[in-house]
Design an enzyme around this catalytic site. Structure first.
Site, PDB file in Angstrom:
ATOM      1  N   CYS A   1      -3.309   5.140 -14.231  1.00  0.00           N
ATOM      2  CA  CYS A   1      -2.652   6.244 -13.521  1.00  0.00           C
ATOM      3  C   CYS A   1      -2.380   7.423 -14.443  1.00  0.00           C
ATOM      4  O   CYS A   1      -2.237   8.546 -13.987  1.00  0.00           O
ATOM      5  CB  CYS A   1      -1.358   5.741 -12.890  1.00  0.00           C
ATOM      6  SG  CYS A   1      -0.319   4.847 -14.038  1.00  0.00           S
TER       7      CYS A   1
ATOM      8  N   GLU B   1      -7.882  11.653  -7.266  1.00  0.00           N
ATOM      9  CA  GLU B   1      -7.814  10.577  -8.253  1.00  0.00           C
ATOM     10  C   GLU B   1      -9.031   9.668  -8.031  1.00  0.00           C
ATOM     11  O   GLU B   1      -9.178   9.055  -6.973  1.00  0.00           O
ATOM     12  CB  GLU B   1      -6.526   9.772  -8.063  1.00  0.00           C
ATOM     13  CG  GLU B   1      -6.359   8.716  -9.132  1.00  0.00           C
ATOM     14  CD  GLU B   1      -5.116   7.849  -8.929  1.00  0.00           C
ATOM     15  OE1 GLU B   1      -4.897   7.384  -7.804  1.00  0.00           O
ATOM     16  OE2 GLU B   1      -4.398   7.634  -9.922  1.00  0.00           O
TER      17      GLU B   1
ATOM     18  N   GLY C   1       2.142   4.130  -0.999  1.00  0.00           N
ATOM     19  CA  GLY C   1       3.518   4.462  -1.396  1.00  0.00           C
ATOM     20  C   GLY C   1       4.250   5.251  -0.314  1.00  0.00           C
ATOM     21  O   GLY C   1       5.429   5.004  -0.036  1.00  0.00           O
TER      22      GLY C   1
ATOM     23  N   GLU D   1       5.882   4.368  -8.154  1.00  0.00           N
ATOM     24  CA  GLU D   1       5.044   4.824  -9.287  1.00  0.00           C
ATOM     25  C   GLU D   1       3.640   4.946  -8.709  1.00  0.00           C
ATOM     26  O   GLU D   1       3.007   3.936  -8.410  1.00  0.00           O
ATOM     27  CB  GLU D   1       5.058   3.797 -10.425  1.00  0.00           C
ATOM     28  CG  GLU D   1       6.424   3.493 -11.012  1.00  0.00           C
ATOM     29  CD  GLU D   1       6.965   4.588 -11.902  1.00  0.00           C
ATOM     30  OE1 GLU D   1       6.184   5.475 -12.302  1.00  0.00           O
ATOM     31  OE2 GLU D   1       8.173   4.587 -12.165  1.00  0.00           O
TER      32      GLU D   1
ATOM     33  N   GLY E   1       1.409   1.767  -7.091  1.00  0.00           N
ATOM     34  CA  GLY E   1       0.104   1.718  -6.451  1.00  0.00           C
ATOM     35  C   GLY E   1      -0.323   3.092  -5.991  1.00  0.00           C
ATOM     36  O   GLY E   1       0.116   4.110  -6.546  1.00  0.00           O
ATOM     37  N   SER E   2      -1.134   3.128  -4.960  1.00  0.00           N
ATOM     38  CA  SER E   2      -1.701   4.405  -4.518  1.00  0.00           C
ATOM     39  C   SER E   2      -0.646   5.238  -3.784  1.00  0.00           C
ATOM     40  O   SER E   2       0.302   4.699  -3.191  1.00  0.00           O
ATOM     41  CB  SER E   2      -2.884   4.138  -3.591  1.00  0.00           C
ATOM     42  OG  SER E   2      -2.432   3.433  -2.454  1.00  0.00           O
TER      43      SER E   2
ATOM     44  N   LYS F   1       5.050  -9.401  -5.717  1.00  0.00           N
ATOM     45  CA  LYS F   1       3.711  -9.603  -5.151  1.00  0.00           C
ATOM     46  C   LYS F   1       2.669  -8.953  -6.060  1.00  0.00           C
ATOM     47  O   LYS F   1       2.614  -7.739  -6.184  1.00  0.00           O
ATOM     48  CB  LYS F   1       3.608  -8.964  -3.761  1.00  0.00           C
ATOM     49  CG  LYS F   1       2.358  -9.449  -3.031  1.00  0.00           C
ATOM     50  CD  LYS F   1       1.937  -8.533  -1.909  1.00  0.00           C
ATOM     51  CE  LYS F   1       1.035  -7.424  -2.353  1.00  0.00           C
ATOM     52  NZ  LYS F   1      -0.250  -7.856  -2.933  1.00  0.00           N
TER      53      LYS F   1
HETATM   54  P1  NAD Z   1      -2.769   0.005  -3.642  1.00  0.00           P
HETATM   55  O1  NAD Z   1      -1.784   1.011  -3.160  1.00  0.00           O
HETATM   56  O2  NAD Z   1      -3.961  -0.251  -2.814  1.00  0.00           O
HETATM   57  O3  NAD Z   1      -2.053  -1.423  -3.796  1.00  0.00           O
HETATM   58  C1  NAD Z   1      -0.935  -1.598  -4.638  1.00  0.00           C
HETATM   59  C2  NAD Z   1      -0.172  -2.826  -4.175  1.00  0.00           C
HETATM   60  O4  NAD Z   1       0.360  -2.558  -2.879  1.00  0.00           O
HETATM   61  C3  NAD Z   1      -1.025  -4.082  -4.044  1.00  0.00           C
HETATM   62  O5  NAD Z   1      -0.287  -5.197  -4.467  1.00  0.00           O
HETATM   63  C4  NAD Z   1      -1.283  -4.149  -2.553  1.00  0.00           C
HETATM   64  O6  NAD Z   1      -1.503  -5.447  -2.081  1.00  0.00           O
HETATM   65  C5  NAD Z   1       0.029  -3.606  -1.993  1.00  0.00           C
HETATM   66  N1  NAD Z   1      -0.054  -3.058  -0.633  1.00  0.00           N
HETATM   67  C6  NAD Z   1      -1.144  -2.549  -0.008  1.00  0.00           C
HETATM   68  N2  NAD Z   1      -0.826  -2.180   1.244  1.00  0.00           N
HETATM   69  C7  NAD Z   1       0.483  -2.471   1.424  1.00  0.00           C
HETATM   70  C8  NAD Z   1       1.396  -2.314   2.510  1.00  0.00           C
HETATM   71  N3  NAD Z   1       1.027  -1.782   3.669  1.00  0.00           N
HETATM   72  N4  NAD Z   1       2.675  -2.695   2.335  1.00  0.00           N
HETATM   73  C9  NAD Z   1       3.085  -3.220   1.157  1.00  0.00           C
HETATM   74  N5  NAD Z   1       2.272  -3.399   0.091  1.00  0.00           N
HETATM   75  C10 NAD Z   1       0.988  -3.020   0.224  1.00  0.00           C
HETATM   76  O7  NAD Z   1      -3.120   0.436  -5.126  1.00  0.00           O
HETATM   77  P2  NAD Z   1      -4.176  -0.241  -6.112  1.00  0.00           P
HETATM   78  O8  NAD Z   1      -5.529   0.163  -5.642  1.00  0.00           O
HETATM   79  O9  NAD Z   1      -3.861  -1.681  -6.318  1.00  0.00           O
HETATM   80  O10 NAD Z   1      -3.837   0.479  -7.502  1.00  0.00           O
HETATM   81  C11 NAD Z   1      -4.344   1.698  -7.871  1.00  0.00           C
HETATM   82  C12 NAD Z   1      -3.336   2.808  -7.638  1.00  0.00           C
HETATM   83  O11 NAD Z   1      -2.123   2.538  -8.336  1.00  0.00           O
HETATM   84  C13 NAD Z   1      -3.804   4.148  -8.196  1.00  0.00           C
HETATM   85  O12 NAD Z   1      -3.528   5.177  -7.264  1.00  0.00           O
HETATM   86  C14 NAD Z   1      -2.943   4.335  -9.446  1.00  0.00           C
HETATM   87  O13 NAD Z   1      -2.776   5.664  -9.839  1.00  0.00           O
HETATM   88  C15 NAD Z   1      -1.677   3.697  -9.029  1.00  0.00           C
HETATM   89  N6  NAD Z   1      -0.874   3.326 -10.207  1.00  0.00           N
HETATM   90  C16 NAD Z   1       0.248   4.052 -10.527  1.00  0.00           C
HETATM   91  C17 NAD Z   1       0.996   3.733 -11.656  1.00  0.00           C
HETATM   92  C18 NAD Z   1       2.232   4.509 -12.028  1.00  0.00           C
HETATM   93  O14 NAD Z   1       3.016   3.998 -12.813  1.00  0.00           O
HETATM   94  N7  NAD Z   1       2.432   5.720 -11.516  1.00  0.00           N
HETATM   95  C19 NAD Z   1       0.607   2.670 -12.453  1.00  0.00           C
HETATM   96  C20 NAD Z   1      -0.531   1.951 -12.111  1.00  0.00           C
HETATM   97  C21 NAD Z   1      -1.255   2.281 -10.972  1.00  0.00           C
END
Ligand code: NAD
Length: 458
Positions: free
Chosen positions: A264, A360, A213, A230, A208-209, A155
């Site tokens: 990130c 962050e 997570g 991650e 993601g966030s 996704k």
């Molecule tokens: P986000 O957590 O809002 O979304 C990430 C993904 O999760 C999206 O595809 C979103 O649709 C999905 N998602 C949202 N709610 C969900 C749920 N309840 N169940 C399942 N999936 C769900 O993050 P974002 O705003 O897209 O990205 C930014 C964040 O990602 C920052 O915190 C950044 O640090 C982190 N990030 C981490 C790494 C790493 O490798 N550590 C790499 C890139 C980004």
């Protein structure tokens, strides 16, 4: 019922394409297809699976310009970054194409027979991707998962689905069988959440966030579903007075403002040894002011816009919070449209409890504070819920080694800001994540170890 929405170009604020988002029922149907495809994909011979992944890698490389163009338009990435990102997918696929023929188990000495371990695929893997690096993060997940014999449902983020959709088409064109790599655009709360709750998905790989997570980890607990995370970061760039201060100041903008700070691994906390603080800030101001924030299509662009109006508003709220942090200086910017632009920004937080120092921000904002000595540098660097990345600038080898061991973070670079190579492990300590992507370690994230004893006594 499925619905549609517009994907927006963040440099102009204009719609690029309409996307259909999958419903729960459509998601379930694709997961079932991936589960069916797993039965044959896991038995594809190592030689054939390697060749299919190599063909996929070559196909991505042939389409690098097209993929980069899509990413510039959908995500506002600079042309240089977008080309690097397309190449990164090709390189990661090529790296993991060597895996099927080398996915070794062990033979462990036992009495009365032979003991062998196998690395078995897990099944259908659900990969959830954020918007900040749509291509590489998709590629890191699906390359390792497919190489180890799993099938994938992926996704992309709602804001940036276009390159993932194209990569799914290229996989089919390269000969990867139908059902093996499935791209499912849609909402996190619908498609992403279904990866967590549908028992046919045997593992979730989430980037993601930290907040989302944590909810995914809690959801996966119900089925003891395998999960890798991650997550976010607030990485420190630690600069000692014994280093070449001008060189460290010139390197610092690239370590934090690349991808408009939506990284990130961004070194968003700069710690400078007190006696070198003023000299550092003087050189840093010149370096920040020459970092180019402009139309991402230009080869000269150092950074482009932020991904969305929402992200721009969040980032701006940190910059305008004068009771939290003082604005030191900002770089210049030449936006070419109505998009979501914020210039490179340097803040002086009131202390280590300031929001700009602890949270962050995920934009082109860096906070700078002085430290007294080595112990103070370590304490301040580790005073964070995160532990993803970081840098240490010093000419003293012993100090570099001591700091490298003491800083609680998954990826460090000494006298450099580089932290991600596809053949070395990448992942976070503390609330920055669980498990490792890339390099040899990623294979353990997509396999189960099976132990088999053969009795030789009967
Ligand atoms: P986000 O957590 O809002 O979304 C990430 C993904 O999760 C999206 O595809 C979103 O649709 C999905 N998602 C949202 N709610 C969900 C749920 N309840 N169940 C399942 N999936 C769900 O993050 P974002 O705003 O897209 O990205 C930014 C964040 O990602 C920052 O915190 C950044 O640090 C982190 N990030 C981490 C790494 C790493 O490798 N550590 C790499 C890139 C980004």
């Amino acid at each position: 019922m499925s619905t549609t929405y517009d994907v927006i170009n963040p440099a102009t604020g204009k719609a690029v394409k309409q996307i259909k988002e999958a419903s729960v029922e459509e998601t379930d149907a694709i997961i079932a297809k991936a589960a069916e495809a797993f039965k044959s994909w896991r038995n594809v011979t190592p030689y054939d699976r390697s060749n299919l992944l190599r063909a996929f890698s070559n196909k991505v490389r042939e389409h690098r310009e097209e993929l980069a163009k899509i990413e510039i338009e959908n995500s506002g990435h600079t042309r240089g970054n977008a080309l690097w990102e397309a190449d990164n997918v090709a390189n990661v696929l090529n790296y993991y194409a060597g895996v099927p023929e080398r996915l070794y188990g062990r033979q462990i000495p036992v009495a009365g027979g032979v003991d062998i371990t196998f690395k078995e695929p897990i099944g259908v893997v659900g990969i959830i991707v954020p918007w900040n690096f749509p291509m590489p993060i998709a590629g890191w997940g699906f390359s390792a998962a497919l190489a180890t014999g799993n099938t994938v449902v992926l996704k992309p983020a709602e804001l940036t689905p276009l390159t993932a959709i194209r990569l799914g088409e290229l996989a089919l064109e390269a000969g990867i069988p139908e059902g093996v790599l499935n791209i499912i655009p849609g909402k996190g709360s619908v498609v992403g959440n279904r990866f967590v709750t549908n028992p046919l998905v045997r593992k979730v790989s989430f980037t993601g966030s930290t907040a989302v997570g944590k909810s995914i980890m809690a959801g996966c607990a119900d089925q003891v579903k395998r999960v890798t995370l991650e997550l976010g970061g607030k990485s420190a760039n630690i600069i000692f007075a014994d280093t070449d201060i001008e060189a460290a100041a010139n390197a610092a903008p690239g370590g934090v403002f690349d991808n408009a700070g939506q990284d990130c691994c961004a070194r968003t906390r700069i710690l400078v040894e007190k006696k070198a603080f003023d000299k550092f800030m003087e050189h840093f101001e010149k370096a920040v002011k020459s970092f180019r924030c402009e139309d991402p299509n230009l080869d000269s662009a150092g950074m482009g816009p932020l991904i969305s109006k929402k992200q721009m508003d969040v980032v701006t709220s940190y910059i305008n919070n004068e009771s939290d942090s003082k604005l030191a200086f900002q770089g210049s910017m030449t936006p070419s449209g109505d998009g979501f632009w914020v210039p490179p920004t340097v803040l002086l937080p009131k202390d280590t409890k300031a929001k700009a120092w602890q949270e962050e921000i995920f934009g082109p904002v860096v906070a700078v504070l002085p430290f007294e000595d080595e112990a103070d540098a370590i304490a301040k660097a580790n005073d964070s819920i995160y532990g993803l990345s970081g840098s240490i600038y010093t000419s003293n080898l012993g100090k570099a080694l001591r700091l490298s061991r003491a800083v609680e973070t998954g990826n460090l670079s000494v006298n450099s800001h580089s932290s991600v190579r596809y053949w070395t492990p990448f992942g976070g300590f503390k609330q920055s994540g669980l498990g490792r992507a890339l390099g040899p370690d990623s294979l353990d994230m997509y396999t189960e170890t099976k132990n088999v004893f053969f009795n030789s006594e009967n």
